[in-house]
Scaffold this active site. Structure first.
Site, mmCIF file in Angstrom:
data_model
loop_
_atom_site.group_PDB
_atom_site.id
_atom_site.type_symbol
_atom_site.label_atom_id
_atom_site.label_comp_id
_atom_site.label_asym_id
_atom_site.label_seq_id
_atom_site.Cartn_x
_atom_site.Cartn_y
_atom_site.Cartn_z
ATOM 1 N N HIS A 197 2.903 -26.481 11.545
ATOM 2 C CA HIS A 197 4.254 -27.058 11.589
ATOM 3 C C HIS A 197 4.295 -28.395 12.321
ATOM 4 O O HIS A 197 4.852 -29.372 11.838
ATOM 5 C CB HIS A 197 5.235 -26.102 12.285
ATOM 6 C CG HIS A 197 5.320 -24.741 11.641
ATOM 7 N ND1 HIS A 197 5.174 -24.551 10.295
ATOM 8 C CD2 HIS A 197 5.562 -23.510 12.156
ATOM 9 C CE1 HIS A 197 5.316 -23.265 10.014
ATOM 10 N NE2 HIS A 197 5.542 -22.612 11.131
ATOM 11 N N LYS A 245 7.214 -20.400 23.129
ATOM 12 C CA LYS A 245 8.122 -19.257 22.982
ATOM 13 C C LYS A 245 8.780 -19.016 24.343
ATOM 14 O O LYS A 245 8.245 -19.390 25.369
ATOM 15 C CB LYS A 245 7.348 -18.011 22.554
ATOM 16 C CG LYS A 245 6.678 -18.168 21.199
ATOM 17 C CD LYS A 245 6.991 -17.006 20.298
ATOM 18 C CE LYS A 245 6.329 -17.133 18.940
ATOM 19 N NZ LYS A 245 7.266 -17.527 17.878
ATOM 20 N N ARG A 291 0.808 -1.225 0.000
ATOM 21 C CA ARG A 291 0.000 0.000 0.000
ATOM 22 C C ARG A 291 0.836 1.268 0.000
ATOM 23 O O ARG A 291 0.501 2.255 -0.643
ATOM 24 C CB ARG A 291 -0.924 -0.011 1.217
ATOM 25 C CG ARG A 291 -2.123 0.895 1.029
ATOM 26 C CD ARG A 291 -3.108 0.721 2.092
ATOM 27 N NE ARG A 291 -2.478 0.259 3.317
ATOM 28 C CZ ARG A 291 -3.136 -0.258 4.340
ATOM 29 N NH1 ARG A 291 -4.418 -0.398 4.273
ATOM 30 N NH2 ARG A 291 -2.521 -0.630 5.435
ATOM 31 N N ASP A 324 -0.576 -20.915 15.545
ATOM 32 C CA ASP A 324 0.664 -20.486 14.896
ATOM 33 C C ASP A 324 1.582 -21.675 14.588
ATOM 34 O O ASP A 324 2.276 -21.672 13.570
ATOM 35 C CB ASP A 324 1.390 -19.501 15.840
ATOM 36 C CG ASP A 324 2.564 -18.788 15.170
ATOM 37 O OD1 ASP A 324 2.431 -18.420 13.988
ATOM 38 O OD2 ASP A 324 3.601 -18.602 15.835
ATOM 39 N N HIS A 367 6.711 -23.538 5.973
ATOM 40 C CA HIS A 367 8.150 -23.564 5.706
ATOM 41 C C HIS A 367 8.861 -24.717 6.415
ATOM 42 O O HIS A 367 9.955 -25.093 6.036
ATOM 43 C CB HIS A 367 8.803 -22.209 6.005
ATOM 44 C CG HIS A 367 9.031 -21.929 7.454
ATOM 45 N ND1 HIS A 367 8.040 -21.507 8.300
ATOM 46 C CD2 HIS A 367 10.144 -21.999 8.218
ATOM 47 C CE1 HIS A 367 8.534 -21.344 9.502
ATOM 48 N NE2 HIS A 367 9.822 -21.623 9.494
ATOM 49 N N LYS A 416 0.804 -19.006 5.673
ATOM 50 C CA LYS A 416 0.002 -19.294 6.856
ATOM 51 C C LYS A 416 -0.093 -18.036 7.730
ATOM 52 O O LYS A 416 0.784 -17.189 7.588
ATOM 53 C CB LYS A 416 0.600 -20.453 7.642
ATOM 54 C CG LYS A 416 1.979 -20.132 8.230
ATOM 55 C CD LYS A 416 2.415 -21.172 9.207
ATOM 56 C CE LYS A 416 2.046 -20.851 10.616
ATOM 57 N NZ LYS A 416 2.824 -19.794 11.254
ATOM 58 N N GLU A 437 11.264 -22.456 21.069
ATOM 59 C CA GLU A 437 11.939 -21.237 20.604
ATOM 60 C C GLU A 437 12.373 -20.427 21.818
ATOM 61 O O GLU A 437 11.669 -20.407 22.836
ATOM 62 C CB GLU A 437 10.976 -20.390 19.788
ATOM 63 C CG GLU A 437 10.459 -21.066 18.553
ATOM 64 C CD GLU A 437 9.593 -20.114 17.749
ATOM 65 O OE1 GLU A 437 10.145 -19.427 16.882
ATOM 66 O OE2 GLU A 437 8.387 -20.024 18.029
ATOM 67 N N LYS A 489 12.448 -27.537 5.327
ATOM 68 C CA LYS A 489 13.707 -27.660 6.086
ATOM 69 C C LYS A 489 14.436 -28.930 5.661
ATOM 70 O O LYS A 489 13.819 -29.984 5.487
ATOM 71 C CB LYS A 489 13.432 -27.670 7.592
ATOM 72 C CG LYS A 489 13.000 -26.290 8.092
ATOM 73 C CD LYS A 489 12.977 -26.231 9.584
ATOM 74 C CE LYS A 489 12.334 -24.935 10.053
ATOM 75 N NZ LYS A 489 13.266 -23.871 10.339
HETATM 76 C C1 BG6 Z 1 6.449 -19.200 12.035
HETATM 77 C C2 BG6 Z 1 5.695 -18.711 13.238
HETATM 78 O O1 BG6 Z 1 5.587 -19.888 11.162
HETATM 79 O O2 BG6 Z 1 7.502 -20.063 12.442
HETATM 80 C C3 BG6 Z 1 6.647 -18.004 14.199
HETATM 81 O O3 BG6 Z 1 4.678 -17.821 12.826
HETATM 82 C C4 BG6 Z 1 7.805 -18.899 14.549
HETATM 83 O O4 BG6 Z 1 5.955 -17.618 15.385
HETATM 84 C C5 BG6 Z 1 8.462 -19.441 13.281
HETATM 85 O O5 BG6 Z 1 8.748 -18.126 15.292
HETATM 86 C C6 BG6 Z 1 9.518 -20.470 13.619
HETATM 87 O O6 BG6 Z 1 10.222 -20.808 12.458
HETATM 88 P P1 BG6 Z 1 11.735 -21.292 12.536
HETATM 89 O O7 BG6 Z 1 12.041 -21.712 11.148
HETATM 90 O O8 BG6 Z 1 12.528 -20.106 12.994
HETATM 91 O O9 BG6 Z 1 11.775 -22.398 13.527
#
Ligand code: BG6
Length: 491
Positions: free
Chosen positions: A243, A343, A45, A238, A181, A151, A219, A185
């Site tokens: 994942h 987290k 935007r 999330d 993603h 996502k 994390e 990996k």
């Molecule tokens: C994302 C989440 O999809 O994956 C994030 O939205 C998360 O909250 C991240 O931190 C973790 O990805 P990676 O590859 O750093 O483990």
């Protein structure tokens, strides 16, 4: 060499694009993987001229592209040459997604070229409708185009279905790439190689020999600059819905008959369909929801989730989830699968731990720890097998030792980042590592009772200190079956 392309990134000045997408594309370009005439068009935007946009991406590349190893002068010169080539590919298109006429101008600029068009929706789901309608009305949904959906795909089963219906009204499912993603990996790919490229594990990979499976994505980061987004999302939506369930599917699926996209995705779908449905009892006993309070991360004080920027004071969004489930089929019936994410945890690690059953009878005085296969996705990429061995010296004292396979030692050279691999797959038209509509739907269907029960229940999440391994109740989850989380075993 890949074919010519126009990659249009909606949300092209956003966090994900700057942090992940441009760095991934840049590295692919440096390796000569992008067509020389390929264009990357950021649509957002903001009003920005092309130079200001390129400067912004240049800064992001400085920050987020890993440095050349050894920083040799020659490697650095090659990177510099690649940087100017990459920046030349970039253009900026200022666009208000609610104004259909602006999609017409976008179409005009795309029509001038003989290239494949890919639309990447790196925006919140609230903007999906306007963008997809805009593309459709402008006739940008030709059979040649591909669309990538980032996502979260919706907020619950109903909204995910609505998004899928909308996108499938404009595109065929084979044109839609739902990205997760984690599937890109390297070690997740290696899990497939380990399972289906060897005969060694298959006879053991079932309820006869496996005691339990733990899948953890821990994390150390908090919510960083994404407080507002995260507060409306939480760890379950999330990380678990996508994942963790994808890792579970790759770990538990039957061998597909080939590596083509639908064979792999059919098997993943069967796992999702076999997940044990939730009951009142399992919702109460088999799932732990937590939120971090103030604590300390490697000796540095860390604030509570509720005081993070963008997070509502008194928020009861979860930043931690641990759960136990089962897969109701002949291979896995009765084997607990533990999934966990959080987290501000004590360590950053993503791993799949397969614990095997103890020997049926021991002839030794020493206690025997069950064999364990640990597949680590990050921070390292390795596979480690814990076995018992005789300690040197008199008598028969057994100790646990491990056999290590460190992929970095075997495969030298740069690793492709997950986004790099997945973006190249989109350019090539390989959908194996992307979610099909029915998979996304099934994952949400299994998750929905959990979301509903939390909403009805209204009980706040359990608290855990930042820098810890989550609420104490999560240890009770594994203890119920006489086991413990991998790090609690002190190995
Ligand atoms: C994302 C989440 O999809 O994956 C994030 O939205 C998360 O909250 C991240 O931190 C973790 O990805 P990676 O590859 O750093 O483990």
């Amino acid at each position: 060499m890949e074919s010519n392309f126009d990659l249009v990134i909606f949300g092209g000045t956003g966090d994900l694009a700057l942090r992940k997408l441009y760095p991934a594309l840049f590295l692919a370009d440096c390796d000569g993987r992008l067509h020389p005439q390929g264009r990357i068009i950021a649509a957002a935007r903001q009003t920005l001229d092309a130079d200001a946009f390129r400067a912004k991406v240049g800064e992001a590349l400085q920050r987020f592209v890993p440095k050349v190893s050894g920083d040799s002068a020659a490697a650095q010169t090659a990177r510099d040459a690649c940087l100017s080539r990459f920046l030349d590919r970039l253009t900026y298109f200022s666009l208000d997604v609610n104004d259909g006429t602006q999609f017409q101008s976008l179409k005009k600029s795309l029509d001038e070229r003989d290239s494949k068009t890919i639309f990447y929706l790196s925006v919140g789901p609230a903007l999906f409708t306007a963008i997809i309608n805009g593309l459709k009305l402008a006739g940008l949904n030709t059979a040649e185009t591909r669309i990538v959906l980032e996502k979260p795909l919706g907020h619950d089963l109903a909204s995910s279905r609505a998004i899928n219906a909308l996108v499938l009204d404009a595109f065929a499912d084979s044109q839609v790439y739902r990205i997760d993603h984690y599937l890109g990996k390297e070690t997740v790919q290696n899990l497939l190689a380990l399972r289906f490229g060897n005969t060694l594990l298959e006879p053991l990979w079932n309820r006869t020999w496996v005691r339990d499976v733990q899948i953890t994505i821990a994390e150390t980061v908090g919510v960083e600059t994404r407080g507002e987004f995260y507060d409306g999302t939480g760890a379950f939506r999330d990380m678990v819905q996508n994942h963790l369930l994808n890792l579970l599917c790759i770990t538990a699926m039957e061998p597909p008959s080939s590596h083509d996209p639908d064979s792999v995705r059919d098997e993943k779908l069967r796992v999702l369909r076999s997940l044990k449905p939730w009951s009142q009892d399992t919702l109460r006993e088999n799932i732990v929801r937590g939120q971090y309070r103030a604590g300390s991360m490697a000796g540095v004080p860390a604030v509570a989730y509720t005081t993070e920027e963008g997070v509502a004071a008194g928020s009861d969004t979860e930043t931690y989830v641990a759960l136990r489930t089962e897969i109701l089929n002949w291979r896995w019936a009765g084997v607990p699968f533990y999934l966990r994410t959080g987290k501000r945890m004590a360590e950053r690690k993503a791993e799949v731990v397969i614990s095997f059953k103890s020997p049926p009878h021991s002839i030794f005085d020493s206690p025997l720890a069950p064999n364990r296969l640990v597949i680590t996705l990050q921070p390292e990429e390795n596979v480690r097998l814990y076995t018992m061995a005789k300690a040197p010296g008199d008598g028969m004292r057994l100790r646990e030792v491990h056999l290590d396979l460190d992929f970095k030692e075997f495969f030298l050279g740069r690793r492709q980042d997950a986004y790099e691999r997945l973006l190249l797959d989109v350019l090539r038209g390989n959908a194996t590592l992307f979610m099909r509509r029915d998979e996304a739907d099934e994952a949400w269907r299994w998750c929905q009772p959990v979301l509903d029960s939390w909403e009805q229940d209204g009980t706040p999440p359990l608290s855990y200190a930042a820098g810890s391994w989550g609420p104490a109740a999560s240890s009770r989850l594994t203890a119920m079956a006489g086991t413990a989380w991998h790090e609690e075993l002190g190995i």
